[in-house]
Structure formats: C-alpha cells, structure tokens
Design an enzyme around this catalytic site. Sequence first.
Site, PDB file in Angstrom:
ATOM      1  N   SER A 198       7.145  70.879  -2.222  1.00 47.72           N
ATOM      2  CA  SER A 198       6.722  71.380  -3.523  1.00 47.72           C
ATOM      3  C   SER A 198       7.333  72.748  -3.777  1.00 47.72           C
ATOM      4  O   SER A 198       7.760  73.438  -2.845  1.00 47.72           O
ATOM      5  CB  SER A 198       5.192  71.487  -3.558  1.00 47.72           C
ATOM      6  OG  SER A 198       4.749  72.165  -4.719  1.00 47.72           O
ATOM      7  N   SER A 199       7.367  73.151  -5.047  1.00 52.77           N
ATOM      8  CA  SER A 199       7.751  74.513  -5.417  1.00 52.77           C
ATOM      9  C   SER A 199       6.547  75.356  -5.817  1.00 52.77           C
ATOM     10  O   SER A 199       6.703  76.526  -6.164  1.00 52.77           O
ATOM     11  CB  SER A 199       8.735  74.481  -6.589  1.00 52.77           C
ATOM     12  OG  SER A 199       9.920  73.822  -6.220  1.00 52.77           O
ATOM     13  N   GLY A 208       6.141  74.807 -13.701  1.00 56.62           N
ATOM     14  CA  GLY A 208       7.550  74.877 -14.081  1.00 56.62           C
ATOM     15  C   GLY A 208       8.510  74.199 -13.142  1.00 56.62           C
ATOM     16  O   GLY A 208       9.705  74.489 -13.165  1.00 56.62           O
ATOM     17  N   GLY A 209       8.032  73.277 -12.268  1.00 53.95           N
ATOM     18  CA  GLY A 209       8.946  72.620 -11.343  1.00 53.95           C
ATOM     19  C   GLY A 209       9.593  73.622 -10.409  1.00 53.95           C
ATOM     20  O   GLY A 209       8.980  74.610  -9.995  1.00 53.95           O
ATOM     21  N   THR A 229       2.765  70.631 -13.962  1.00 58.83           N
ATOM     22  CA  THR A 229       1.911  71.563 -13.252  1.00 58.83           C
ATOM     23  C   THR A 229       1.129  72.523 -14.152  1.00 58.83           C
ATOM     24  O   THR A 229       1.442  72.726 -15.309  1.00 58.83           O
ATOM     25  CB  THR A 229       2.723  72.346 -12.208  1.00 58.83           C
ATOM     26  OG1 THR A 229       3.554  71.424 -11.496  1.00 58.83           O
ATOM     27  CG2 THR A 229       1.871  73.060 -11.230  1.00 58.83           C
ATOM     28  N   ARG A 243      -2.161  68.530  -1.287  1.00 56.48           N
ATOM     29  CA  ARG A 243      -0.930  67.861  -1.715  1.00 56.48           C
ATOM     30  C   ARG A 243      -1.048  66.357  -1.500  1.00 56.48           C
ATOM     31  O   ARG A 243      -1.648  65.889  -0.515  1.00 56.48           O
ATOM     32  CB  ARG A 243       0.242  68.401  -0.898  1.00 56.48           C
ATOM     33  CG  ARG A 243       1.633  67.877  -1.286  1.00 56.48           C
ATOM     34  CD  ARG A 243       2.041  68.326  -2.645  1.00 56.48           C
ATOM     35  NE  ARG A 243       3.499  68.194  -2.856  1.00 56.48           N
ATOM     36  CZ  ARG A 243       4.063  68.145  -4.048  1.00 56.48           C
ATOM     37  NH1 ARG A 243       3.327  68.199  -5.134  1.00 56.48           N
ATOM     38  NH2 ARG A 243       5.382  68.048  -4.157  1.00 56.48           N
ATOM     39  N   THR A 271      -1.228  69.953 -10.025  1.00 57.14           N
ATOM     40  CA  THR A 271      -0.170  69.185 -10.687  1.00 57.14           C
ATOM     41  C   THR A 271      -0.389  67.680 -10.622  1.00 57.14           C
ATOM     42  O   THR A 271      -1.075  67.176  -9.725  1.00 57.14           O
ATOM     43  CB  THR A 271       1.188  69.510 -10.027  1.00 57.14           C
ATOM     44  OG1 THR A 271       2.243  68.874 -10.743  1.00 57.14           O
ATOM     45  CG2 THR A 271       1.227  69.069  -8.580  1.00 57.14           C
ATOM     46  N   GLU A 277       2.738  66.329 -11.419  1.00 59.12           N
ATOM     47  CA  GLU A 277       4.199  66.404 -11.355  1.00 59.12           C
ATOM     48  C   GLU A 277       4.826  66.354 -12.739  1.00 59.12           C
ATOM     49  O   GLU A 277       4.814  67.362 -13.421  1.00 59.12           O
ATOM     50  CB  GLU A 277       4.798  65.337 -10.440  1.00 59.12           C
ATOM     51  CG  GLU A 277       6.000  65.824  -9.631  1.00 59.12           C
ATOM     52  CD  GLU A 277       7.296  65.988 -10.412  1.00 59.12           C
ATOM     53  OE1 GLU A 277       7.665  65.080 -11.161  1.00 59.12           O
ATOM     54  OE2 GLU A 277       7.942  67.025 -10.260  1.00 59.12           O
TER      55      GLU A 277
END
Length: 595
Positions: A477-478, A500-501, A406, A112, A424, A426
């Site tokens: 993050s998701s 997909g956020g 992503t 990340r 990703t 973003e």
Amino acid sequence: MLPKRFLSLTGLMLVPLYSWGFSYEAPSVTPEVGSGFEEKPGWAASSFAVAAANPLATDAGYQVLKAGGNAIDAAVAVQMVLTLVEPQSSGIGGGAFLMHYDGTDVQAYDGRETAPQAASGELFIENGEPLAFMDAVASGLSVGVPGTLRMLEMVHAEHGQLPWKDLFTPAITLAEQGFSVSQRLHTSLASETALREDELASVFYYDAEGEPLEVGATLKNPALAAILQRIADEGSIALYEGDIAQNFVDRVQSHPVRPGELSLNDLSDYEALEREPLCTPWQQWEVCGFPPPSSGHLTVMQILGILDQQPLLEAPLDNGVTSSGWLHQFLEASRLAFADRGRYIGDPDFVEAPGGDWQLMLAPDYLASRSALIGEESMGSGAKPGNPGELSVSFASQPEQPEYGTSHISIVDADGNAIAMTTTIEQAFGSRMLADGGTGLAGGYLLNNELTDFSFVPEIDGELVANRVEPGKRPRSSMSPTLVFDQESGELVASLGSPGGAAIIHYTARTLQAMRDWGLDAQEALNLPHAITLGGDVFVEEGRFPDDIIEALRERGHTVSERELTSGLQTIMRLEDGSLFGGADPRREGVVMGD
C-alpha cells in the site's frame, strides 16, 4: 461551539434516536463543492478536533467526543458514516491502517485486506498476458478479504471508552433517515461506467434512464442500516460469519465475467494485526508512520531524508508556489525512493527486508549516497534501486501500474490521545460490486478491489516480484497515516495523511516539509499545488503552476504535463500554546470540527 465555517454549512435538527449512550443530532448538511479547488481557512480548537472527508462524518466524530468518547471511539463512528456518505472511497468492505497515540505509546494497527487462500501469482494473468487494469478491477478477482471492521473492533477493545454499540448510532440514523447527495458523490457517479453494470448498484445509485443521483437528493440506505445494526449488536463477527458473510462470498463468486474464489473460510479466518510502528528522527521532529505492507512511511522518509542532504534552497515558496529548484530536487528524490519501493517493499510476513531491517532503507549514510545521485538534469526514468542491505532472494522491480482511491481521518481528543487512519476500498467504488448483506433491501456497501495493488506479473526475467500475489498475503500500500512528535519534549505535533493512490506519498512528504521548514500552518500547507512522479513523467496540478515554473522543469529534462491531482489531506497540528489547528484539503468536501 462549532467552528464558524461549519456553522455556515449546518442547521442541526433533533431526531428520534436509539438512546444507547449519547444523544446524536443528525445535521442537515450541504457539503462544500467536492470537485475543483475551494480555499479553506483552517479551523482552531482549544482541546479536541476531528478532520474527515465529509462534514457528516466529521460531525459524527465531533458528537462522540462531546459525549465523552475518545479518539478511537470517534474514529469508529467516522468510518461508519464514511461507508454511507463517501462509498466511493472507503467502508466496511475495505481495509485500513491506523496509527494510535495514547499519551505515552505509539501503536500501528493493520486492517489491510488479504488475498484468498485460492489466489496465486497468476491471478491477473489471462491467456498468458496480464489483464487490462480496469478489467481486473471490475471483477470478482480483485476482491480481498476486508479488514477495516475487524481492525477497528480490535483497537476499540483495547482503547475504546464508549460502548461499541453506541458508535454506530450516527451511521444507522443517517442511513435510515437519508442524507443529501454531495457534489463529489454525484460527480463520481456521473463519471463511472462499470458501476452501472452491477445489478444492485445500478438501481441504487442511478435512475431508470441511467442518470446518477442529483446533488441534494435524499439517499436512504436501508440495507446498510440493517447490516450496521447487526454489527452494532453482535460485533464484527456479523460481517465475517453467517448470512452477511455468505452474501459477500456469493457476490464475489457470482461475478458474471470474472468470478473470484474468496471463501467463507477466508472471511472467518481474517485477523487484524498490531505491528511495530516506524518512528524516524527528522531534525527537531520524530515522524511515526506505518511499516510494510505499507510503503508509505519508508518512501516518504526516504524522499525527505534525501532532500535534507541536498543544497539548501532559499525562498522555496513564491506567492504560494514552490520554486522550480526545490521541485526538481523533490521530483528526483521521489524517483530514487520509488525505485527502492518497487524493488523491495511488500508484506513483511512474505518478504524479507533488505539486510533484515526496514530501517536500513532510512540509514543516513545510505540516503546520503542516494542524494549524491541528484544532479542539475533530471535522471528521467533512469533511476535505479539502491542497495540498502543484502537479500537472500533477489527481487525484480515491479512494473508501474495504477493505484487509486482512499480517505483519511485525523483526530486528537481532549486527553491528548490521537489517531491517524487511512482507509480504502482502493479504486473509486472498489470492484464495482454492491453487497446488500442478503437483506433484500435497497443499498448496502461496496466491495474492495484491493488485490489489484499486487503486481499483475509474479516474476520478471526469472526473478520474483516482492509484491506478487500469494495466498493470505497483504498487498503493498501507499497509505501513509502519520503522527509527528517533538524530539525534545516528546509531545504530539501533528496527525496527518491523505488519499491519492501512490501520490499519497508525495502529498504527505510535501505537507511535512511545508509545515516544518516553510512556516506554514496546517491549512496553508494543504493549499499548496502538487507535483508528482512515480519514476517517469512528471505531473503537475492543473492550472496551479505558472508557465515559467513548468518550462524551468522541462529545461532540466523533466517530461511535464498537467492533470488533476485530487488529494484529500487532513491535518491537525498542536500549536505552541497547546491549542489545535486543523486543515482540510481544498480539493475535497472535508471539514474540521472541534472545541
């Protein structure tokens, strides 16, 4: 042999190679339509499989596995090709989470992005107010220190089989010889405005009249080829130190409107991390996912754990559409889980877990108490966070703000090693800045806008937000890369994940439920229509739900509207006979390949 569906897409041609270790054949591929919805049949394989968001990337991983590489080797090759052919979604300028299974142990690798040392909680505050989201995105302020490349190098050093240098052959070859622009890349370029303002991107992706590259146009990227050649020869240090790093910093610091303060020291000091994976029993399965700074696994398993304690609904599917009763339960469980997510989850090196243990958020008694809050009527935006454990510092709930972007990669190799990697930059096209590495050549790679995953406001009514900006911190993050195992035998059941956020969480949770409880295979589960809520309004996938289902949700008090919900799920399942079956999202251009 290649799956029949992929044979209909490809015509392989032998091309000159850097003969470093395996013979790469660059396929002449016309990707499937990357916008709208096109049903896919799924792909069967006997021993190994690769699922990725673009056929060229999938093929690179396939050829690496055919040459004797393992899942990690294939993941490196796939990511490098995605940097080239799907630049709007991921690349060496961004970050990633990778779950790895070596036949015995599950590991979680954190690539990340981090905030620069000069960043503060006021990063996105201007004249006393938070910036508009897109003003923050398309700027130097939003760029975090990238981690994908350093993380992949770390994992490859531990588990790789083929030489690091070999794994860049596909991407370098395609960057030098060119690839056909896909429908999805063309559509993304056509709908983009801020990218046209970047001095390098505007001349690389658009013509003199400002029109995007046409579908089928051959796009070469000599700058990226040169950068990847350096990384292949020298390792990740080529990106994090020296002239390529200086070019990265210059691009960030010279943004014409809102320059950032990311420095050479920020780049050279970046460290990828190995974290303890979160593995959660879920009836006959054990689901392993990524811990914070990802909110993915915790929120997915909160939703599923809450649902497991709801009244069992018979026949949740009718002609491929989930029932309104199940949807109501799913949406209410999502509201409760997202309320906890907004209050508690952040970078664990900066944020204390409730009660000192993230697993308390998944304790059965706690989830039972949350499940009891679901009634016949929607709670709307009234869902409040629970109290899974005491905190020494009281956090404010982060206000809702957009999350995007992503790509996802799932791979199972012939030795039973598996990866799930979500990667990703973003937003689509990240910060809308292209970096050419100082090569002076056309093209390059896109810089992330990952820092906009932090809360724009550091505190609310005197209480700090857990996911506020701090120097060196990783934004929440998701991303939900997931490996699933059979509890009794310990054998791998599936690898999956999605872009997909924030909706990644819904997409992944629904897919797991569909595969475990509804008897659907990997492709059938991905074909189902989506419905999400982040705690307020409900969004259902446009054109996929009958009017009576939507009306039934409204009668329960949900505020419902239709919109595109473009997931990019990739899933590989191991079947009872030991063979594999893979699925690729019908909303994107990905495919699965295997033998």
